[in-house]
Design a protein around this motif. Structure first.
Motif, PDB file in Angstrom:
ATOM      1  N   LYS A  81       0.835  -1.206   0.000  1.00 58.08           N
ATOM      2  CA  LYS A  81       0.000   0.000   0.000  1.00 58.08           C
ATOM      3  C   LYS A  81       0.870   1.258   0.000  1.00 58.08           C
ATOM      4  CE  LYS A  81      -4.200  -1.756   2.172  1.00 58.08           C
ATOM      5  NZ  LYS A  81      -3.794  -3.181   2.255  1.00 58.08           N
ATOM      6  N   ASN A  82       0.395   2.279  -0.675  1.00 57.21           N
ATOM      7  CA  ASN A  82       1.105   3.560  -0.702  1.00 57.21           C
ATOM      8  C   ASN A  82       1.369   4.029   0.723  1.00 57.21           C
ATOM      9  OD1 ASN A  82       0.786   3.452  -3.448  1.00 57.21           O
ATOM     10  ND2 ASN A  82      -0.928   4.896  -3.518  1.00 57.21           N
ATOM     11  N   SER A  83       2.530   4.639   0.941  1.00 54.47           N
ATOM     12  CA  SER A  83       2.898   5.010   2.308  1.00 54.47           C
ATOM     13  C   SER A  83       1.919   6.010   2.903  1.00 54.47           C
ATOM     14  CB  SER A  83       4.319   5.557   2.336  1.00 54.47           C
ATOM     15  OG  SER A  83       4.414   6.684   1.502  1.00 54.47           O
ATOM     16  N   LEU A  91      -1.207   5.958   2.430  1.00 53.57           N
ATOM     17  CA  LEU A  91      -2.493   5.277   2.518  1.00 53.57           C
ATOM     18  C   LEU A  91      -3.577   5.991   1.715  1.00 53.57           C
ATOM     19  CD1 LEU A  91      -3.333   2.639   3.925  1.00 53.57           C
ATOM     20  CD2 LEU A  91      -4.477   4.010   5.641  1.00 53.57           C
TER      21      LEU A  91
END
Lengths: 99, 224
Positions: free
Chosen positions: B105-107, B109
């Protein structure tokens, strides 16, 4: 006809039995968990102070037929490694219970 | 003879027509290959498009890697055939073990849908052969799980073998070493999070993705 009673443990290996399985999938230590961090940051606003180390994972439940508990566990661990988790980023913990 | 690209359609893919449009705009031919197919047909290159294959259930790519077509893709890749995975296609390639590492997941979120700048870092891949190292390309990203990660040994190998193909100029998702795209050691399998097919016409805001797709068409032609 009355329902069949559960297979007794001394018959392990001779007939198969049903096992309930719980697989807990979590991100490996060191892998950032932005979802867990977001939950953790939200807690003080609700008055929950001092909560640390929130990690969000998932739980997968199913039942499996196997000769004995060791065989069930071995199948589930193979299933975890090949499908339920991505070993690059995730770990799993398996609970196997004879039904 | 123009290169023929097989665009794999999984249930839940949603960028296949954009990819076909872009390939055809460059003079290539494109065919949809259904995920249940066991052969790829007469193609020079394979493209796994973006979307949500099999609903992204369990993990992006986790179920798609078991689609029958993936065995054919694996054979094609093993035979030095050019294979490119865009966005969800990149996730499928890592889950299938055709590329190392994973996309988490993208840091921040956040689902990210924006145009970013990427720098071409290596031109030895099937997707960058027509570009030059240092080229800055403006290409859209559109993902939630685009944060590339791998263990330190894999990262060291990616760097030393010049397998880091594209890096973000301004890292949008926490990706390790600013990685936006990688290739395998042979250079014929490439995965990237940005969508070159969405940067295939100035009318779309950028034509910078064309150089990448042109590389793919050229490498397919070379193979034949």
């Amino acid at each position: 006809m009355p329902p069949l009673s559960p297979v007794p443990a001394w018959l392990d290996g001779f007939v198969s039995a049903q096992f309930d399985v719980l697989v807990e999938v979590s991100l490996r230590p060191g892998i950032a968990d932005p979802q867990g961090s977001t939950v953790e940051r939200a807690l003080p606003a609700l008055g929950f102070d001092g909560v640390e180390g929130v990690r969000v994972g998932k739980a997968i439940r199913f039942s499996i037929e196997a000769g004995d508990e060791a065989a069930a566990r071995s199948q589930v661990e193979d299933l975890c490694h090949r499908f339920l988790t991505n070993p690059v980023i995730e770990d799993s913990r398996v609970e196997v219970t004879r039904r | 003879m123009s290169a023929r690209v097989g665009v794999v359609l999984f249930p839940g893919s949603n960028c296949e027509h954009d990819a076909i449009e872009a390939v055809e705009a460059l003079g290539g031919k494109a065919d949809i290959v259904w995920h249940g197919a066991t052969t790829l047909g007469d193609v020079d290159a394979v493209l796994l498009p973006g979307g949500f294959a099999h609903g992204d259930y369990l993990r992006p790519g986790a179920i798609a890697r078991f689609s029958p077509v993936m065995e054919a893709v694996r054979r094609f890749a093993g035979d030095a055939g050019p294979v490119v995975g865009i966005c969800n296609g990149f996730q499928v390639l890592t889950e299938a073990g055709l590329l190392p590492g994973a996309l988490q997941k993208n840091s921040g979120l956040k689902f990210m849908c924006t145009t970013v700048e990427v720098r071409v870092e290596s031109v030895r891949s099937t997707l960058t052969s027509a570009a030059s190292v240092g080229d800055i390309l403006r290409i859209p990203i559109n993902h939630f799980e685009g944060n590339y990660t791998c263990d330190p040994a894999t990262l060291a190998r990616l760097r030393s073998d010049e397998c880091v193909v594209l890096r973000y100029v301004d890292n949008p998702n926490g990706s390790i070493d600013d990685i936006a795209g990688i290739c395998n050691t042979a250079g014929n399998v490439v995965g990237l999070m940005p969508h070159p097919e969405r940067a295939s016409d100035p009318l779309l805001g950028s034509g910078d993705g064309l150089v990448l797709l042109r590389s793919l068409l050229n490498s397919g032609g070379v193979r034949r």
